[in-house]
Design a protein around this motif. Sequence first.
Motif: not given
Length: 583
Positions: A262-275
């Motif tokens: 149950m981590p809390v992950y902040l999306w600062t990597v583009p999901m379009f980059h290597c999924n």
Amino acid sequence: MNNLFKNTLSRLVRCHRHYYPAQASRGFSRFGGDSEPESWKSMEGLVRCSANYVPLSPVSFLERTAKVYRDRTSVVYGSLKYTWSQTHQRCLQLASALSQLGISRGDVVATLAPNVPAMYELHFAVPMAGAVLCTLNARHDSAMVSILLQHSEAKIVFVDYQLLPIARGALDLLVKSQSKPPIVVLIGESDTVSSTADYEYECLLQTGDSGFEIRKPNHEWDPISVNYTSGTTSRPKGVVYSHRGAYLNALATVFLHEMGMMPVYLWTVPMFHCNGWCLTWGVAALGGTNICLRSVTAKGVFESIALHNVTHMSGAPTVLNMIVNSPVNDQKPLPHKVDVMTGGAPPPPQILQKMEELGFCVSHLYGLTETHGPGTYCTWKPEWDSLPLEERSRMKARQGMQHIALEEVDIRDPVTMKSVPADGKTMGEIMFRGNTVMSGYLKDLEATEEAFRGGWFKSGDLAVKHPDGYIEVKDRLKDIIISGGENISTVEVETVLFGHPAVLEVAVVARPDTHWGQTPCAFVKLKEGFDVDAQEIIKFCRDRLPHYMAPRTVIFEDLPRTSTGKVQKFILREKAKAMGSLS
């Protein structure tokens, strides 16, 4: 399966025969057949069947998490929140809707979107429909989007409302080239109105059946996604991932990131980059919470950490650079240590040191699109804790060793294919082999075979191997500067330049030189409020490097970057070449 992937599957067979010639010659099935390996004959009573064999697929992470963590928050985007049960249901409905639009096994479904909830859902819904996800770089222009849509033969493209003009331009180009344009699905927000799309995301999703039966892969080597390379040097290549590779790399990445449940992950990597470095699937495996950001700013990062109690985030060194150089008013004290994975380019030790001072705990990985993103990891050793801060940062800047899902990473001479000595000095090319290396380049068998020649995937990156086995990237093969017969690592020069208090960003490339052949040319972006000249920068380097390694040319300007933070050095090389030779 769609004809699009016939060439890719043929590459899979060839690759399997190369690594497992015995099984191939005995007819052992590589694609889920009932044949058994000959080694089983001595072990009576063994059988492979549906009870003990299921093709690996990261889609299974969502299915499990929807049961185990059904009421926990899955996705947060502004005021919008979903639970894992809701995300699972929405993905099933979307997969059903795709099926109703005629999407079948092997068809390609493209996206052109930032890190919004729809982008996350598509990572599960598209493979649930048996299709292949193609996430296009959100910073491409219409011409490039048109080329990639045509190359991938995408039947549907999901487009964020802010990127709709880019998509419309791309579709117009497809029509002019007499190519059939894909169906357009608009990813909007509450007040978005458009009559130029064929469907709207939420409306389309509502037409689907939440009881949809998932089309699981026939074999775990079936394609799950196509990721186009970032195009730092030329026209991007379509890198094909398998369900198996995505599954293994997702687990390896969350393990390396030291994510608990149950981590809390902040999306600062583009999901379009290597999924999203395969963490789109990996966070689901742990029942974590995805905090989506439409755009990444230092202020947004600090606010998200404070508001959502973020535990983990990732980003290229350019994101770290943005954070450490952000205005003090944009920064907030961290409620706890936030674990950060960085990769994409060797991070300057100075940046790592400043991140630690702000309260972040940074770890370093290395990989390429062709390795599903993360491939190696700089595992921290307890004995390094007692080192001075500067030395700790230098150790963290190394690229480490292969992660648990890769068979092997080595530094080898690209001509002889022999390993270089582990002396920390001898340079060679980084090479990979294992289950998380790509299946191949889409519709480019020649490039695939060249990349795998010799039984290894060749990265094109130069590195040294230290006595402890850890690797350290020195340069791209094409970026190395040869001056008077001496090899100059642009990374080493850039690291020194980052130590200058006025330097915000820097990239070093070769400039032609009449006498030396090539000399270093530094492109520098200064921090706001600083005013220095080229001679000061050159002197700073000469005081810290052998004189032949110091730049002879310094240009002050913004650096061209890809959306994943990589400097487009091929543009800078052309600029340096256009300056003419130094005499």
